[in-house]
Design a protein around this motif. Structure first.
Motif, PDB file in Angstrom:
ATOM      1  N   HIS A 290       0.864  -1.176   0.000  1.00  0.00           N
ATOM      2  CA  HIS A 290       0.000   0.000   0.000  1.00  0.00           C
ATOM      3  C   HIS A 290       0.896   1.219   0.000  1.00  0.00           C
ATOM      4  N   GLN A 291       0.759   2.033  -1.034  1.00  0.00           N
ATOM      5  CA  GLN A 291       1.677   3.142  -1.243  1.00  0.00           C
ATOM      6  C   GLN A 291       1.687   4.082  -0.044  1.00  0.00           C
ATOM      7  N   GLY A 292       2.879   4.378   0.442  1.00  0.00           N
ATOM      8  CA  GLY A 292       3.047   5.321   1.534  1.00  0.00           C
ATOM      9  C   GLY A 292       3.024   4.705   2.916  1.00  0.00           C
ATOM     10  N   THR A 293       2.559   3.462   3.044  1.00  0.00           N
ATOM     11  CA  THR A 293       2.481   2.850   4.375  1.00  0.00           C
ATOM     12  C   THR A 293       3.130   1.477   4.442  1.00  0.00           C
ATOM     13  N   ILE A 294       2.894   0.624   3.451  1.00  0.00           N
ATOM     14  CA  ILE A 294       3.376  -0.752   3.498  1.00  0.00           C
ATOM     15  C   ILE A 294       4.173  -1.064   2.238  1.00  0.00           C
ATOM     16  N   LYS A 295       5.390  -1.543   2.439  1.00  0.00           N
ATOM     17  CA  LYS A 295       6.212  -1.991   1.319  1.00  0.00           C
ATOM     18  C   LYS A 295       5.856  -3.446   0.994  1.00  0.00           C
TER      19      LYS A 295
ATOM     20  N   VAL B 243       8.227  -9.485  12.517  1.00  0.00           N
ATOM     21  CA  VAL B 243       8.892  -8.246  12.904  1.00  0.00           C
ATOM     22  C   VAL B 243       8.806  -7.261  11.739  1.00  0.00           C
ATOM     23  N   LEU B 244       8.326  -6.054  12.027  1.00  0.00           N
ATOM     24  CA  LEU B 244       8.187  -5.023  11.000  1.00  0.00           C
ATOM     25  C   LEU B 244       9.044  -3.818  11.333  1.00  0.00           C
ATOM     26  N   ARG B 245       9.448  -3.145  10.273  1.00  0.00           N
ATOM     27  CA  ARG B 245      10.212  -1.907  10.415  1.00  0.00           C
ATOM     28  C   ARG B 245       9.932  -1.013   9.223  1.00  0.00           C
ATOM     29  N   ASP B 246       9.525   0.226   9.497  1.00  0.00           N
ATOM     30  CA  ASP B 246       9.272   1.224   8.441  1.00  0.00           C
ATOM     31  C   ASP B 246       8.370   0.673   7.340  1.00  0.00           C
ATOM     32  N   GLY B 247       7.298  -0.027   7.747  1.00  0.00           N
ATOM     33  CA  GLY B 247       6.346  -0.540   6.771  1.00  0.00           C
ATOM     34  C   GLY B 247       6.815  -1.759   6.017  1.00  0.00           C
ATOM     35  N   LYS B 248       7.879  -2.389   6.458  1.00  0.00           N
ATOM     36  CA  LYS B 248       8.410  -3.553   5.766  1.00  0.00           C
ATOM     37  C   LYS B 248       8.551  -4.720   6.723  1.00  0.00           C
ATOM     38  N   LYS B 249       8.123  -5.891   6.282  1.00  0.00           N
ATOM     39  CA  LYS B 249       8.317  -7.104   7.060  1.00  0.00           C
ATOM     40  C   LYS B 249       9.775  -7.528   6.918  1.00  0.00           C
ATOM     41  N   VAL B 250      10.491  -7.556   8.044  1.00  0.00           N
ATOM     42  CA  VAL B 250      11.929  -7.820   7.977  1.00  0.00           C
ATOM     43  C   VAL B 250      12.324  -9.158   8.598  1.00  0.00           C
ATOM     44  N   GLY B 251      11.391  -9.877   9.183  1.00  0.00           N
ATOM     45  CA  GLY B 251      11.750 -11.169   9.755  1.00  0.00           C
ATOM     46  C   GLY B 251      10.584 -11.839  10.453  1.00  0.00           C
ATOM     47  N   GLU B 252      10.769 -13.105  10.800  1.00  0.00           N
ATOM     48  CA  GLU B 252       9.784 -13.886  11.535  1.00  0.00           C
ATOM     49  C   GLU B 252      10.469 -14.653  12.659  1.00  0.00           C
ATOM     50  N   LEU B 253       9.733 -14.835  13.751  1.00  0.00           N
ATOM     51  CA  LEU B 253      10.233 -15.589  14.890  1.00  0.00           C
ATOM     52  C   LEU B 253       9.198 -16.632  15.283  1.00  0.00           C
TER      53      LEU B 253
END
Length: 395
Positions: free
Chosen positions: A77-82, A279-289
């Motif tokens: 979603h542009q502006g919020t989610i990569k 785990v999210l950062r700046d609208g981007k999913k960067v990992g899973e635990l």
């Protein structure tokens, strides 16, 4: 007088604690004489050992052969989610964690079509879902409890019955009105099931406590029998007893086969309820635990680790980019008294770029002119400009 639902705040700022339950005075204690567990027991009126045992019952339904309920492929979603990929299986409780502004709520809203995705694909129960509005998601079997209860959930002047039935009526259609007898039957059923404290089904929802209002909204969605339930901060601003009930309810729903997305700022309660953490950062999913005996420290360390990794990977925006750290290092080398040519060569090699070389040359020229005092006017000009140039580059 400090009134709060957050116990850690009580122990941080208060000298004495006064406990009320059901409108009755339960006692006054000093902070030193009342451990947290004892405080919770005093608030609830019973032992809370079952709360510590919730985690052992939450690691369920992790088999590989369970059907997929949600599959997102490069959804954005542009502006919020990569663009992100996400798979959630039947009966799984998945949590979203990250720092403030990481995009947890925005990701959930994009799945539910509260914010319509701009690109990517979403599959619901192995079928493509192209929802244009939340009502499309509701009809397919999704439910969403928003983060802001007062602004986005309750309709303050309507009764408990009306608030609870509104989603089911929307799903059924405006031309198929629910009979009053059916409405009363369902409302009474979930008032009892969720232990909602109210004198009547016709009581305005605004007259209830925050915890009971939240239970009504949860009941609103359970009435629709969803396959996928999104709970965004479901325990915010409610008492510890209701928090416990909601956490137990989430685990019970998962055991019955419902898929739940659980978003909370409190890591401890997520560890009791979820099977996996994204785990999210700046609208981007960067990992899973995987929640395999995780602790709060594990999660916080993972958030910090993923944040550092992403920060490093994004620090150089392309093959001809150069980051502020390179210039900061360059200036630091100059300030330590090393030759200008050494600092310049190191900076150029580090950046692998010629596009920023003029800025480096400007700093070198200004440094040279200042050191050699060739011209007082030029020296004063460059002495004034150098901090500005370096500041702009660093920014």
């Amino acid at each position: 007088i400090f009134v709060t639902h957050f116990l850690e705040q009580v122990y941080a700022v208060c000298d004495k604690i006064t406990v009320l339950r059901n409108g009755e005075f339960q006692g006054e204690f000093t902070v030193e004489e009342l451990p947290r567990l004892k405080l919770v027991q005093t608030m609830l009126g019973h032992e809370v050992a079952e709360l510590d045992n919730l985690h052992s019952n939450s690691a369920i339904n992790s088999q590989e052969d369970l059907p997929q309920i949600i599959k997102a492929v490069a959804l954005t979603h542009q502006g919020t989610i990569k663009p992100f990929d996400l798979t959630i299986k039947k009966g799984e409780v998945i949590g979203l964690t990250g720092l403030l502004g990481s995009g947890r709520s925005e990701l959930a809203r994009s799945l539910y079509a509260a914010d319509k995705p701009d690109s990517g694909e979403l599959f619901f129960k192995d079928e493509s879902l192209k929802a244009k509005a939340p009502i499309d998601s509701i009809k397919r079997g999704m439910a969403y409890l928003p983060e802001d209860r007062k602004a986005e959930s309750i309709i303050a002047d309507l009764s408990i019955r009306e608030n609870m039935m509104i989603a089911l009526q929307a799903k059924t259609g405006i031309f198929k009105l629910l009979p009053m007898s059916k409405q009363l039957e369902l409302t009474n059923k979930y008032i009892k099931a969720l232990n909602i404290k109210t004198p009547s089904t016709e009581t305005p929802i605004k007259s209830l406590s925050g915890g009971n209002q939240q239970k009504v909204i949860i009941g609103r969605w359970l009435v629709t029998h969803p396959d996928f339930l999104i709970l965004d901060e479901p325990t915010r601003g409610i008492d510890v007893g209701t928090k416990t009930e909601i956490q137990k309810l989430v685990i019970q729903l998962a055991q019955e086969g419902m898929t739940v997305m659980f978003i909370s700022s409190e890591i401890e309660e997520m560890l009791r309820t979820v099977n996996r953490l994204c785990v999210l950062r700046d609208g981007k999913k960067v990992g899973e635990l995987n929640n395999d005996n995780l602790t709060q420290e594990d999660v916080m360390a993972a958030i910090a680790e993923f944040t550092d990794i992403v920060a490093i990977s994004q620090s150089t925006p392309g093959p001809i980019g150069i980051n502020a750290a390179t210039y900061a290092g360059y200036v630091a080398v100059l300030n330590q008294g090393y030759p200008e040519w050494l600092a310049a060569v190191g900076s150029v090699i580090a950046s692998l770029s010629i596009i920023w070389l003029p800025f480096v040359i400007m700093i070198l020229i200004s440094r040279y002119l200042i050191n050699h005092k060739d011209s007082k006017i030029v020296k004063d000009i460059f002495k004034g400009l150098r901090p500005t140039i370096v500041g702009l580059i660093a920014a």
